[in-house]
Design a protein around this motif. Structure first.
Motif, mmCIF file in Angstrom:
data_model
loop_
_atom_site.group_PDB
_atom_site.id
_atom_site.type_symbol
_atom_site.label_atom_id
_atom_site.label_comp_id
_atom_site.label_asym_id
_atom_site.label_seq_id
_atom_site.Cartn_x
_atom_site.Cartn_y
_atom_site.Cartn_z
ATOM 1 N N HIS A 179 0.847 -1.185 0.000
ATOM 2 C CA HIS A 179 0.000 0.000 0.000
ATOM 3 C C HIS A 179 0.888 1.242 0.000
ATOM 4 C CE1 HIS A 179 -4.039 -1.802 1.465
ATOM 5 N NE2 HIS A 179 -3.263 -2.781 1.010
ATOM 6 N N ILE A 180 0.603 2.191 -0.904
ATOM 7 C CA ILE A 180 1.377 3.425 -0.984
ATOM 8 C C ILE A 180 0.411 4.600 -0.959
ATOM 9 C CG2 ILE A 180 3.046 4.779 -2.309
ATOM 10 C CD1 ILE A 180 4.070 2.221 -3.544
ATOM 11 N N GLY A 181 0.651 5.558 -0.060
ATOM 12 C CA GLY A 181 -0.220 6.714 0.087
ATOM 13 C C GLY A 181 0.032 7.790 -0.951
ATOM 14 N N ASP A 182 -0.871 8.758 -0.980
ATOM 15 C CA ASP A 182 -0.792 9.853 -1.940
ATOM 16 C C ASP A 182 0.518 10.633 -1.812
ATOM 17 O OD1 ASP A 182 -3.390 9.135 -2.566
ATOM 18 O OD2 ASP A 182 -4.312 10.846 -1.553
ATOM 19 N N TRP A 183 1.007 11.119 -2.958
ATOM 20 C CA TRP A 183 2.160 12.022 -3.051
ATOM 21 C C TRP A 183 3.487 11.384 -2.640
ATOM 22 C CZ3 TRP A 183 1.255 16.287 -5.736
ATOM 23 C CH2 TRP A 183 -0.028 16.854 -5.721
ATOM 24 N N ALA A 184 3.538 10.093 -2.461
ATOM 25 C CA ALA A 184 4.811 9.441 -2.159
ATOM 26 C C ALA A 184 5.729 9.469 -3.382
ATOM 27 C CB ALA A 184 4.581 8.004 -1.709
ATOM 28 N N ILE A 185 7.031 9.474 -3.128
ATOM 29 C CA ILE A 185 8.048 9.422 -4.180
ATOM 30 C C ILE A 185 9.009 8.290 -3.838
ATOM 31 C CG2 ILE A 185 9.944 10.630 -5.314
ATOM 32 C CD1 ILE A 185 8.509 13.257 -4.688
ATOM 33 N N ILE A 186 9.244 7.397 -4.806
ATOM 34 C CA ILE A 186 10.156 6.274 -4.590
ATOM 35 C C ILE A 186 11.266 6.362 -5.623
ATOM 36 C CG2 ILE A 186 10.396 3.771 -4.430
ATOM 37 C CD1 ILE A 186 7.472 3.596 -3.720
ATOM 38 N N GLY A 187 12.505 6.460 -5.151
ATOM 39 C CA GLY A 187 13.659 6.636 -6.029
ATOM 40 C C GLY A 187 14.013 5.384 -6.802
ATOM 41 N N GLY A 188 14.735 5.578 -7.898
ATOM 42 C CA GLY A 188 15.045 4.511 -8.834
ATOM 43 C C GLY A 188 15.807 3.351 -8.227
ATOM 44 N N LEU A 189 15.555 2.172 -8.791
ATOM 45 C CA LEU A 189 16.236 0.922 -8.418
ATOM 46 C C LEU A 189 15.929 0.476 -6.993
ATOM 47 C CD1 LEU A 189 19.693 1.658 -10.054
ATOM 48 C CD2 LEU A 189 17.996 0.033 -10.897
ATOM 49 N N SER A 190 14.884 1.019 -6.406
ATOM 50 C CA SER A 190 14.496 0.581 -5.066
ATOM 51 C C SER A 190 13.609 -0.666 -5.150
ATOM 52 C CB SER A 190 13.735 1.694 -4.340
ATOM 53 O OG SER A 190 14.586 2.794 -4.086
ATOM 54 N N ALA A 191 13.603 -1.421 -4.060
ATOM 55 C CA ALA A 191 12.762 -2.616 -3.960
ATOM 56 C C ALA A 191 11.958 -2.536 -2.672
ATOM 57 C CB ALA A 191 13.613 -3.875 -3.971
ATOM 58 N N VAL A 192 10.675 -2.898 -2.762
ATOM 59 C CA VAL A 192 9.790 -2.841 -1.597
ATOM 60 C C VAL A 192 9.242 -4.243 -1.339
ATOM 61 C CG1 VAL A 192 7.809 -1.711 -0.543
ATOM 62 C CG2 VAL A 192 9.185 -0.473 -2.241
ATOM 63 N N HIS A 193 9.420 -4.714 -0.129
ATOM 64 C CA HIS A 193 8.996 -6.053 0.270
ATOM 65 C C HIS A 193 7.476 -6.156 0.278
ATOM 66 C CE1 HIS A 193 8.549 -9.645 2.826
ATOM 67 N NE2 HIS A 193 9.827 -9.895 2.576
ATOM 68 N N GLN A 194 6.975 -7.351 -0.014
ATOM 69 C CA GLN A 194 5.529 -7.575 -0.002
ATOM 70 C C GLN A 194 4.929 -7.226 1.360
ATOM 71 O OE1 GLN A 194 4.758 -11.675 -0.869
ATOM 72 N NE2 GLN A 194 5.963 -12.451 0.841
ATOM 73 N N PHE A 195 3.686 -6.744 1.329
ATOM 74 C CA PHE A 195 2.887 -6.358 2.483
ATOM 75 C C PHE A 195 3.348 -5.072 3.171
ATOM 76 C CE2 PHE A 195 2.037 -10.948 2.196
ATOM 77 C CZ PHE A 195 0.653 -10.936 2.163
ATOM 78 N N VAL A 196 4.377 -4.420 2.682
ATOM 79 C CA VAL A 196 4.831 -3.164 3.277
ATOM 80 C C VAL A 196 3.838 -2.052 2.968
ATOM 81 C CG1 VAL A 196 6.564 -1.324 2.950
ATOM 82 C CG2 VAL A 196 7.281 -3.643 3.512
ATOM 83 N N ARG A 197 3.680 -1.128 3.907
ATOM 84 C CA ARG A 197 2.870 0.075 3.712
ATOM 85 C C ARG A 197 3.777 1.295 3.725
ATOM 86 N NH1 ARG A 197 0.361 0.839 8.194
ATOM 87 N NH2 ARG A 197 -1.395 2.079 7.421
#
Length: 265
Positions: free
Chosen positions: A144-162
Motif C-alpha cells: 500500500h502506498i499513500g498519496d504524493w509518495a516518491i520512490i527513487g530509482g532501483l528501489s525494492a519494496v517487500h511484499q505487504f509493506v505500507r
C-alpha cells in the motif's frame, strides 16, 4: 464523440470497450475484458489484458504489460482485476498485475501517478494518487502506498509493506518495514532521517504543520519509545497543538494500523 483510433496492426478482442478518443498504437493487444476510458493513449507493442478497467486520459508508452495474471503460485485462474484511475503515465516496459483472492482481489492505482520505465507493480498493490515511482522500482505483492509518495530509482519494496503519504524514499533503497507518512530517507535497509519538509512545503503544509511533524519525528525516533508509548506521546502533542492535530493524526492512524513494524534509523 471522437471514435477510437486503432492502428491496423493492433488487435482488439471482441468484448473490449474503448472510450471516446482512445488511441491504440501499432502491434498492441487489448484483451476481451478490458475497458479503457476516454482519451487514453496506448503506445506501440503494449499488452493490456485481464479484467482491467482504465479511466480517462492515461498514457501507456511502448511495451507496457498491463493486467497480466499475478506472479503467485497460488493463483488458479480466478477472475481477479486491475483498476486504474485517470491521468496516469506509464513509461516503457512497466508491468502491472491483477489481484488475488487471498487479498481484496483487485490491484488499484489512483489518479495522476507517474510510473517510470521498467517498474513492476505486483498483485494486490493499492496505490493512491500523485505518486512518483522512478525507473526500475520493484513492488512486491500487497503493498500500500499513500498519496504524493516518491520512490527513487532501483528501489525494492517487500511484499505487504505500507508506505505512508508524502514520503520520499531515496534511490537504491530496500524497504522491508512500514514507512510512516511524511518521512524522508534511504538505504539498505531503508532508514528515515527526517521529515520531508521541502515536499510538504510545496504541497501547502504550513510552517506550523511542518514544525509539528518535526516534533513528532523526534518523539518517534529520538526518545527511545516503543510504538505504544510513541502513540501516547503523539496524542499528547496533538492536545498541545490543536491546530496541527489533523496532520499529526495521520501519523497516529498509520502507526496504529502497522503490523510489520516501522522502519528505524
Amino acid at each position: 464523440m471522437t471514435q477510437p483510433q486503432v492502428h491496423p496492426t493492433a488487435i482488439v478482442a471482441p468484448g473490449a470497450v474503448l472510450g471516446s478518443g482512445v488511441d491504440v498504437g501499432p502491434y498492441s493487444v487489448i484483451g476481451a475484458h478490458v475497458r479503457i476510458g476516454a482519451g487514453t493513449r496506448v503506445g506501440p507493442h503494449c499488452v493490456i489484458d485481464g479484467h482491467t478497467t482504465i479511466g480517462p486520459d492515461n498514457h501507456f508508452y511502448g511495451f507496457c504489460a498491463i493486467g497480466g495474471i499475478p506472479q503467485d503460485k497460488k493463483y488458479a485462474g480466478e477472475p481477479t482485476g486491475l483498476e486504474i484511475g485517470a491521468g496516469n503515465t506509464f513509461r516503457e516496459f512497466v508491468t502491472v498485475n491483477t489481484g488475488t483472492i487471498q487479498d481484496v482481489g483487485t490491484t488499484r492505482l489512483g489518479d495522476d501517478n507517474w510510473i517510470m520505465a521498467y517498474v513492476h507493480i505486483a498483485h494486490d498493490c493499492q496505490l493512491g494518487s500523485h505518486i512518483v515511482i522512478s525507473n526500475s522500482v520493484q513492488l512486491g505483492g500487497h503493498i500500500h502506498i499513500g498519496d504524493w509518495a516518491i520512490i527513487g530509482g532501483l528501489s525494492a519494496v517487500h511484499q505487504f509493506v505500507r508506505i505512508g503519504a508524502h514520503t520520499m524514499i531515496g534511490g537504491t533503497s530496500s524497504v522491508r518495514q512500514d514507512v510512516p507518512p511524511y518521512m524522508i530517507g534511504a538505504g539498505d535497509s531503508f532508514r528515515p532521517v527526517g521529515i520531508n519538509a521541502e515536499g510538504l512545503g510545496r504541497r501547502g503544509f504550513s510552517p506550523a504543520d511542518i514544525q509539528a511533524l518535526k516534533d513528532a519525528f523526534k518523539i518517534l525516533y529520538r526518545r527511545q519509545l516503543n510504538i505504544s508509548q510513541a502513540i501516547d506521546a503523539l496524542i499528547e502533542l496533538q492536545s498541545r497543538q490543536p491546530d496541527q492535530a489533523p496532520t499529526v493524526q495521520a501519523l497516529v492512524d498509520f502507526l496504529q494500523a502497522s503490523s510489520r513494524g516501522i522502519a528505524r534509523p
